[in-house]
Design a protein around this motif. Structure first.
Motif, PDB file in Angstrom:
ATOM      1  N   PRO A  20     -41.699  14.449  -1.068  1.00 40.89           N
ATOM      2  CA  PRO A  20     -40.946  13.197  -1.230  1.00 40.89           C
ATOM      3  C   PRO A  20     -39.541  13.455  -1.772  1.00 40.89           C
ATOM      4  O   PRO A  20     -38.572  12.839  -1.329  1.00 40.89           O
ATOM      5  CB  PRO A  20     -41.787  12.412  -2.230  1.00 40.89           C
ATOM      6  N   GLN A  21     -39.447  14.405  -2.704  1.00 40.44           N
ATOM      7  CA  GLN A  21     -38.153  14.708  -3.304  1.00 40.44           C
ATOM      8  C   GLN A  21     -37.123  15.127  -2.261  1.00 40.44           C
ATOM      9  O   GLN A  21     -35.997  14.653  -2.250  1.00 40.44           O
ATOM     10  CB  GLN A  21     -38.331  15.852  -4.311  1.00 40.44           C
ATOM     11  N   ASP A  24     -50.888   7.925  -7.748  1.00 43.04           N
ATOM     12  CA  ASP A  24     -50.372   7.564  -6.422  1.00 43.04           C
ATOM     13  C   ASP A  24     -48.880   7.288  -6.482  1.00 43.04           C
ATOM     14  O   ASP A  24     -48.097   7.797  -5.680  1.00 43.04           O
ATOM     15  CB  ASP A  24     -51.081   6.313  -5.889  1.00 43.04           C
ATOM     16  N   ALA A  25     -48.502   6.450  -7.446  1.00 45.72           N
ATOM     17  CA  ALA A  25     -47.096   6.086  -7.551  1.00 45.72           C
ATOM     18  C   ALA A  25     -46.261   7.300  -7.950  1.00 45.72           C
ATOM     19  O   ALA A  25     -45.123   7.454  -7.504  1.00 45.72           O
ATOM     20  CB  ALA A  25     -46.916   4.960  -8.569  1.00 45.72           C
ATOM     21  N   ALA A  26     -46.826   8.169  -8.773  1.00 45.36           N
ATOM     22  CA  ALA A  26     -46.089   9.362  -9.166  1.00 45.36           C
ATOM     23  C   ALA A  26     -45.848  10.255  -7.959  1.00 45.36           C
ATOM     24  O   ALA A  26     -44.740  10.766  -7.755  1.00 45.36           O
ATOM     25  CB  ALA A  26     -46.864  10.113 -10.251  1.00 45.36           C
ATOM     26  N   ALA A  27     -46.879  10.428  -7.146  1.00 47.65           N
ATOM     27  CA  ALA A  27     -46.722  11.245  -5.937  1.00 47.65           C
ATOM     28  C   ALA A  27     -45.679  10.626  -5.024  1.00 47.65           C
ATOM     29  O   ALA A  27     -44.839  11.322  -4.447  1.00 47.65           O
ATOM     30  CB  ALA A  27     -48.055  11.370  -5.205  1.00 47.65           C
ATOM     31  N   PHE A  28     -45.720   9.306  -4.912  1.00 47.46           N
ATOM     32  CA  PHE A  28     -44.749   8.609  -4.067  1.00 47.46           C
ATOM     33  C   PHE A  28     -43.330   8.849  -4.566  1.00 47.46           C
ATOM     34  O   PHE A  28     -42.391   8.937  -3.786  1.00 47.46           O
ATOM     35  CB  PHE A  28     -45.058   7.108  -4.068  1.00 47.46           C
ATOM     36  N   SER A  29     -43.185   8.964  -5.871  1.00 46.74           N
ATOM     37  CA  SER A  29     -41.861   9.176  -6.444  1.00 46.74           C
ATOM     38  C   SER A  29     -41.451  10.644  -6.433  1.00 46.74           C
ATOM     39  O   SER A  29     -40.443  11.005  -7.027  1.00 46.74           O
ATOM     40  CB  SER A  29     -41.821   8.662  -7.883  1.00 46.74           C
ATOM     41  N   GLY A  30     -42.240  11.479  -5.794  1.00 49.25           N
ATOM     42  CA  GLY A  30     -41.835  12.869  -5.639  1.00 49.25           C
ATOM     43  C   GLY A  30     -42.232  13.763  -6.791  1.00 49.25           C
ATOM     44  O   GLY A  30     -41.720  14.874  -6.924  1.00 49.25           O
ATOM     45  N   ILE A  31     -43.149  13.291  -7.648  1.00 49.90           N
ATOM     46  CA  ILE A  31     -43.610  14.128  -8.749  1.00 49.90           C
ATOM     47  C   ILE A  31     -44.815  14.940  -8.263  1.00 49.90           C
ATOM     48  O   ILE A  31     -45.707  14.396  -7.630  1.00 49.90           O
ATOM     49  CB  ILE A  31     -44.012  13.252  -9.959  1.00 49.90           C
ATOM     50  N   LEU A  89     -46.113  11.751   1.778  1.00 51.82           N
ATOM     51  CA  LEU A  89     -47.437  11.810   1.171  1.00 51.82           C
ATOM     52  C   LEU A  89     -48.450  12.482   2.085  1.00 51.82           C
ATOM     53  O   LEU A  89     -49.534  12.840   1.666  1.00 51.82           O
ATOM     54  CB  LEU A  89     -47.926  10.399   0.821  1.00 51.82           C
ATOM     55  N   ALA A 133     -48.879   1.004  -5.518  1.00 51.68           N
ATOM     56  CA  ALA A 133     -48.951   2.459  -5.418  1.00 51.68           C
ATOM     57  C   ALA A 133     -47.552   3.064  -5.405  1.00 51.68           C
ATOM     58  O   ALA A 133     -47.394   4.261  -5.280  1.00 51.68           O
ATOM     59  CB  ALA A 133     -49.711   2.862  -4.155  1.00 51.68           C
ATOM     60  N   SER A 134     -46.529   2.230  -5.531  1.00 49.32           N
ATOM     61  CA  SER A 134     -45.163   2.732  -5.524  1.00 49.32           C
ATOM     62  C   SER A 134     -44.522   2.660  -6.901  1.00 49.32           C
ATOM     63  O   SER A 134     -43.542   3.339  -7.158  1.00 49.32           O
ATOM     64  CB  SER A 134     -44.297   1.936  -4.545  1.00 49.32           C
ATOM     65  N   VAL A 135     -45.040   1.817  -7.759  1.00 51.12           N
ATOM     66  CA  VAL A 135     -44.532   1.766  -9.129  1.00 51.12           C
ATOM     67  C   VAL A 135     -45.661   2.154 -10.076  1.00 51.12           C
ATOM     68  O   VAL A 135     -46.830   2.056  -9.740  1.00 51.12           O
ATOM     69  CB  VAL A 135     -44.023   0.360  -9.518  1.00 51.12           C
ATOM     70  N   VAL A 136     -45.271   2.615 -11.256  1.00 51.49           N
ATOM     71  CA  VAL A 136     -46.262   2.922 -12.288  1.00 51.49           C
ATOM     72  C   VAL A 136     -46.340   1.698 -13.193  1.00 51.49           C
ATOM     73  O   VAL A 136     -45.439   1.455 -13.993  1.00 51.49           O
ATOM     74  CB  VAL A 136     -45.845   4.161 -13.096  1.00 51.49           C
ATOM     75  N   LEU A 183     -37.535   6.939 -11.939  1.00 49.83           N
ATOM     76  CA  LEU A 183     -38.625   7.907 -11.786  1.00 49.83           C
ATOM     77  C   LEU A 183     -38.368   8.902 -10.647  1.00 49.83           C
ATOM     78  O   LEU A 183     -38.699  10.074 -10.759  1.00 49.83           O
ATOM     79  CB  LEU A 183     -39.936   7.156 -11.533  1.00 49.83           C
ATOM     80  N   GLU A 184     -37.755   8.423  -9.562  1.00 53.43           N
ATOM     81  CA  GLU A 184     -37.572   9.293  -8.407  1.00 53.43           C
ATOM     82  C   GLU A 184     -36.544  10.387  -8.672  1.00 53.43           C
ATOM     83  O   GLU A 184     -36.607  11.463  -8.102  1.00 53.43           O
ATOM     84  CB  GLU A 184     -37.141   8.476  -7.189  1.00 53.43           C
ATOM     85  N   ARG A 202     -37.581   4.492   0.892  1.00 54.54           N
ATOM     86  CA  ARG A 202     -38.912   4.059   1.309  1.00 54.54           C
ATOM     87  C   ARG A 202     -39.331   2.808   0.561  1.00 54.54           C
ATOM     88  O   ARG A 202     -39.191   2.728  -0.653  1.00 54.54           O
ATOM     89  CB  ARG A 202     -39.936   5.166   1.047  1.00 54.54           C
TER      90      ARG A 202
END
Lengths: 361, 584
Positions: free
Chosen positions: B406-407, A232-239, B386, B423-426, B437-438, B416
């Motif tokens: 997202p990119q 989820d977080a990876a998708a959010f980060s554009g991966i 998303l 769900a925003s950080v790993v 990461l972004e 954002r």
């Protein structure tokens, strides 16, 4: 009073070592009984399993040889699991790779070794990938669980190999259910004189080093780890989570296929239904025990190779059933995985009456 | 602060509120309430969720518990049903203290609960489901279960076929089966957690009919809701929970929805205040006029159905008197949503988002108020890349990013901050890895990740945002406040033209919340346009230039900050229409 698990803030460095030591002690405690029942002295048995293989040159090279296919399947599983793609199909991809290498050899029998070996290995990689691409595609497109699809393709691969060696590829001289031998150009050279350790072993070590560098030092590695840890977080980060899954699935299947090709070109030189001694499944054990890291896979692969050789030794010298080696490595898997829970959690005592979070939170 | 012990449905008042129910109850006897919560306290870590809650439900009474999301309703219900342990306080049944440590205790004490998510086995029949809840060792009493269903259905006044399979039933019927289950276990207090949220209007009527029959039997009902209309229709007494405390408890008869709305949302008490308010707001930037302009513009688009994107800017600028705001008008809007729609798979079959038109100008904070579940999370997911919208367009800084990854959205200048931090950080990666990461690709040296650059980037942000962590700490080990600071740092480091912040201070302590607010205001001052989605009206009123209200996936109100007050917002958020002239 009762015990509860509480999330650890930070993990001390010595913790993993301690936990694995405890796991080993547990394995000894649990397996001593069965070994005694089988009529052997547990201490002598452990000696045979772990120490004896390392004491002579010949048995040491056997350890290297025995660990080679496990290194490939272990690396294959580790790379997929790291990305959060649960490839249980290493066994089938290994068999497909073996078949691909043999098919290449049959197609181009006259190649000189300098071309034949790369061609055979490539044939294995491609065949492994072909065996892995359908589950990967189903997962990426329809979200179909890859655990089921990759697992179910394993027996299909075995049946395919059996069909080939009892059908079109049946041995033309003996009529046994094994294929003809490959042309001599397809044999991997040995790398240690007076042993059967072949080029596959250094290849596996090189591959482990390459994977370690990619995973820990590159942007791609960071992205793959992010996807595996938190899609989820990876998708959010554009991966692109699906792309990462698909790519990891293909590379994983390719490495497993490479392992199958190496086993054919280095050891069997023909296709047999026994070409994989459950290497694909044992690869899951290797990867998991190795913490999904390339270095861990290397160490555990060698350890399991050691136990395999030791088990043969013990069955000859102590009349222990050869399955005892598998019992030990399986107990080790359970104990280590169980103990590793404490990397993330610690136990606290909670007096019953003042317990705060009795709920399901 | 209130008088929960006093029986509310006396022979007088509440009768007019709910037909036939209150008067017939046992209110005339001066006995102890059916269920009584006394001084219930519960905290999760530093967060106090229930802070000395007193609540009493009498025999035959429908007691409504009203409150915003996060007010502590759900926790209170979980405590009463034995799902969560409370720290302090007492629960009494018929005046005698009882210990409720598990749902089994709650059931034994005569408490039944129907949540929004039913716990029914779809492939089994109604009778089998009822049986399941009482199943122990020994024989299974099928005939008994069928009889229990029939008896309970009689009490409810509805027809239920005990042999019907659950997955063939409508949502409303399934809810009735849940109630039947509770009744079959001889419950005396029925907790209904937002029971109408999943129902179509006809089913709501049936439910209310059933509730009236049950209370006439002497059953107590605790009715949790945030819909003012239905609360005043069905209940005998209304208690309002706000920030973990009972803000008021009044008889439902002749109740004023306005008063309730005000009680629900309260008064602004946020620490951070806009320094530019009230005077500079209108003088310097004329934020309210921007809002109106945007509305007109959106209407034009809606009416013509054509793209007026390129024409709109200059047009609008031309209509306005030249002033200090003029240079800003030459810039495209920070964020513009046009006719945005999202078809949904809800049980009700309605769209998740419908015809959303919204313009956020540079240097403006637009607040979005609404009770959760009205489309906010879908909108934020959509703006995070998303989800793809079904209709309409999204523009960031004049660049069309509809359905982009997202990119691309980040590249266009969108920042954002979402409500779900985890769900925003790993969590398993370190602080510095999460921070890059972004845009990891920009920290590349040859084929490798440039660890020196990553470390420098992280250290600078850690200092600037006062994050209490080392670059190599796993981010999962950070406190909520520090984790939010990392997210804030990641979003703001790129100086986004548009920033979407959803519940940016939820669960944070006062200090961390204040820090976040300060950072958001700084972004605004630097010319960023912010869409602030929040359920905390105090926060919205303290920070926003304009507040829009979202209800059932539509924007139902667009208020300037002068027009916005808790009462008005509360009414809009709960789906009430404003009276004529209420908002000019």
């Amino acid at each position: 009073m009762r015990l509860r698990l509480v999330l650890r803030g930070r993990e001390p460095r010595w913790l993993v070592v301690l936990l694995i030591a405890i796991a080993v002690v547990i394995v000894f405690a649990v397996t001593a009984g069965p070994i005694r029942l089988a009529g052997a002295n547990p201490r002598a048995a452990y000696q045979r399993y772990l120490i004896t293989p390392l004491t002579s040159f010949t048995s040491f090279t056997e350890v290297l040889l025995a660990s080679t296919p496990l290194l490939f399947t272990g690396l294959a599983v580790a790379i997929a699991f790291r990305a959060g793609y649960w490839n249980i199909g290493g066994e089938g991809q290994f068999l497909a790779g073996a078949t691909g290498a043999v098919a290449t050899g049959f197609a181009f029998p006259g190649l000189p070794a300098a071309l034949a070996i790369p061609a055979g290995l490539l044939g294995g990689v491609v065949a492994g990938m072909l065996w892995g691409v359908v589950p990967a595609w189903l997962r990426a497109t329809w979200g179909i669980d890859e655990v089921v699809t990759t697992l179910l393709l394993n027996p299909v691969a075995l049946l395919g190999v059996q069909a080939l060696v009892t059908g079109p590829w049946r041995n033309s001289q003996t009529g046994f259910a094994v294929s003809d031998s490959l042309a001599p150009g397809y044999a991997l050279p040995t790398v240690i004189p007076d042993s059967s350790v072949h080029l596959g072993f250094p290849l596996a070590v090189l591959l482990a080093a390459l994977i370690w560098i990619v995973m820990s030092r590159t942007v791609t590695g960071l992205r793959v780890r992010a996807v595996g840890l938190s899609p989820d977080a990876a998708a959010f980060s554009g991966i692109g989570v699906r792309k990462v899954h698909f790519g990891a699935a293909l590379i994983s299947a390719g490495i497993a296929g490479l392992g199958g090709a190496v086993q054919v070109l280095g050891v069997t030189h023909q296709l047999t239904p026994q070409v994989s001694d459950s290497y694909g499944y044992t690869g899951i054990v290797v990867a998991t025990l190795g913490g999904l890291s390339a270095l861990g896979v290397l160490l555990v692969g060698l350890l399991l190779g050691n136990i395999t050789v030791g088990a043969q030794n013990a069955s000859l010298a102590l009349q222990l059933p050869p399955q005892m080696g598998q019992i030990i490595s399986s107990s080790l898997l359970l104990a280590v995985v169980g103990m590793l829970v404490f990397r993330r959690y610690r136990i606290v005592r909670a007096p019953r009456d003042t317990a705060h979070q009795g709920g399901a939170e | 602060m209130n008088d929960p012990v006093q029986p509310a449905p006396g022979p007088g008042g509440p009768v007019s509120g709910g037909p036939g129910s209150g008067g017939q109850g046992s209110g005339s006897e001066p006995i102890a309430p059916l269920i009584e919560l006394v001084g219930i306290r519960k905290s999760f870590g530093d967060l106090v969720v229930n802070d000395g809650v007193d609540l009493a439900v009498d025999h035959g009474q429908v007691h409504a518990l009203l409150g915003e999301n996060g007010a502590g309703k759900t926790t209170l219900m979980r405590i009463l049903y034995g799902l969560t342990r409370f720290d302090d306080g007492a629960i009494r049944v018929d005046g005698a203290p009882v210990r409720i440590a598990s749902p089994a205790d709650a059931i034994a004490a005569g408490i039944g609960m129907v949540t929004q998510h039913f716990s029914l086995v779809g492939t089994m029949t109604v009778a089998e489901n009822v049986m399941l809840s009482g199943v122990g060792l020994g024989r299974v009493d099928r005939a008994g279960a069928v009889a229990a269903v029939t008896a309970a259905a009689d009490r409810l006044g509805v027809a239920i076929d005990p042999g019907a399979r659950i997955d063939r039933l409508s949502v409303g019927e399934q809810q009735r089966v849940e109630i039947v289950k509770a009744l079959a276990r001889e419950c005396r207090l029925l907790i209904l957690d937002e029971p109408t949220a999943v129902l179509v209007p006809q089913d709501v009527e049936a439910l209310f009919g059933a509730i009236r029959r049950l209370t006439a039997d002497g059953l107590g009902v605790l009715f949790i809701s945030h819909k003012l209309g239905e609360v005043s229709r069905i209940s005998d007494r209304v208690s309002v929970l706000r920030r973990g405390r009972i803000a008021g408890s009044v008889p439902a008869a002749g109740i004023e929805p306005r008063a309730l709305a005000e009680m629900m949302v309260g008064r602004p008490t946020v620490g951070v205040r806009r320094t530019d308010r009230p005077a500079p707001l209108t003088a310097a930037r004329d934020g309210s006029a921007d809002g109106v302009g945007a509305e007109v513009e959106a209407d034009l688009v809606a009416a013509r159905g054509v793209d007026v994107g390129t024409a709109a800017g200059p047009d609008a600028a031309g209509e306005r008197p030249a002033g200090t705001a003029a240079p800003q008008r030459l810039r495209p809007p920070a964020l513009r949503l046009r006719e945005l729609g999202l078809s949904g798979g809800t049980a009700r079959g309605r769209d998740l988002l419908t015809d959303l038109n919204l313009v956020v100008q540079p240097g403006e904070i637009v607040g979005m108020a609404g009770v959760s579940g009205n489309g906010q999370s879908e909108l934020v997911q959509l703006l995070s890349g998303l989800r793809r919208p079904s209709r309409g367009t999204v523009e960031v800084n004049g660049i069309d990013v509809t359905g982009a990854s997202p990119q691309r959205m980040i590249a266009a200048g969108l920042g954002r901050i979402t409500e779900d931090r985890h769900a925003s950080v790993v969590p398993g990666l370190t602080v510095e890895q999460n921070l890059v990461l972004e845009d990891a690709a920009t920290f590349r040296r040859g084929p490798f990740l440039d660890s020196g650059a990553v470390r420098r980037h992280a250290s600078a942000l850690i200092e600037r945002f006062n994050i209490k962590a080392a670059p190599t700490d796993p981010i999962g080990a950070l406190s909520g406040g520090n984790m939010q600071k990392v997210l804030l740092a990641r979003a703001l480091a790129r100086e986004p033209v548009a920033l979407v912040a959803s519940q940016p201070t939820r669960g944070l302590d006062v200090g961390a919340a204040e820090f976040v607010h300060t950072q958001l205001l700084q972004r605004r001052a630097a010319g960023g346009g912010l869409l602030l989605v929040s359920e905390d009206l105090d926060e919205l009123l303290a920070l926003s230039d304009r507040i829009v209200v979202i209800y059932a996936g539509r924007i139902v109100g667009d208020l300037t900050i002068e027009q916005a007050d808790p009462r008005t917002l509360g009414l809009l958020m709960t789906g009430q229409r404003l009276d004529e002239g209420e908002v000019a």
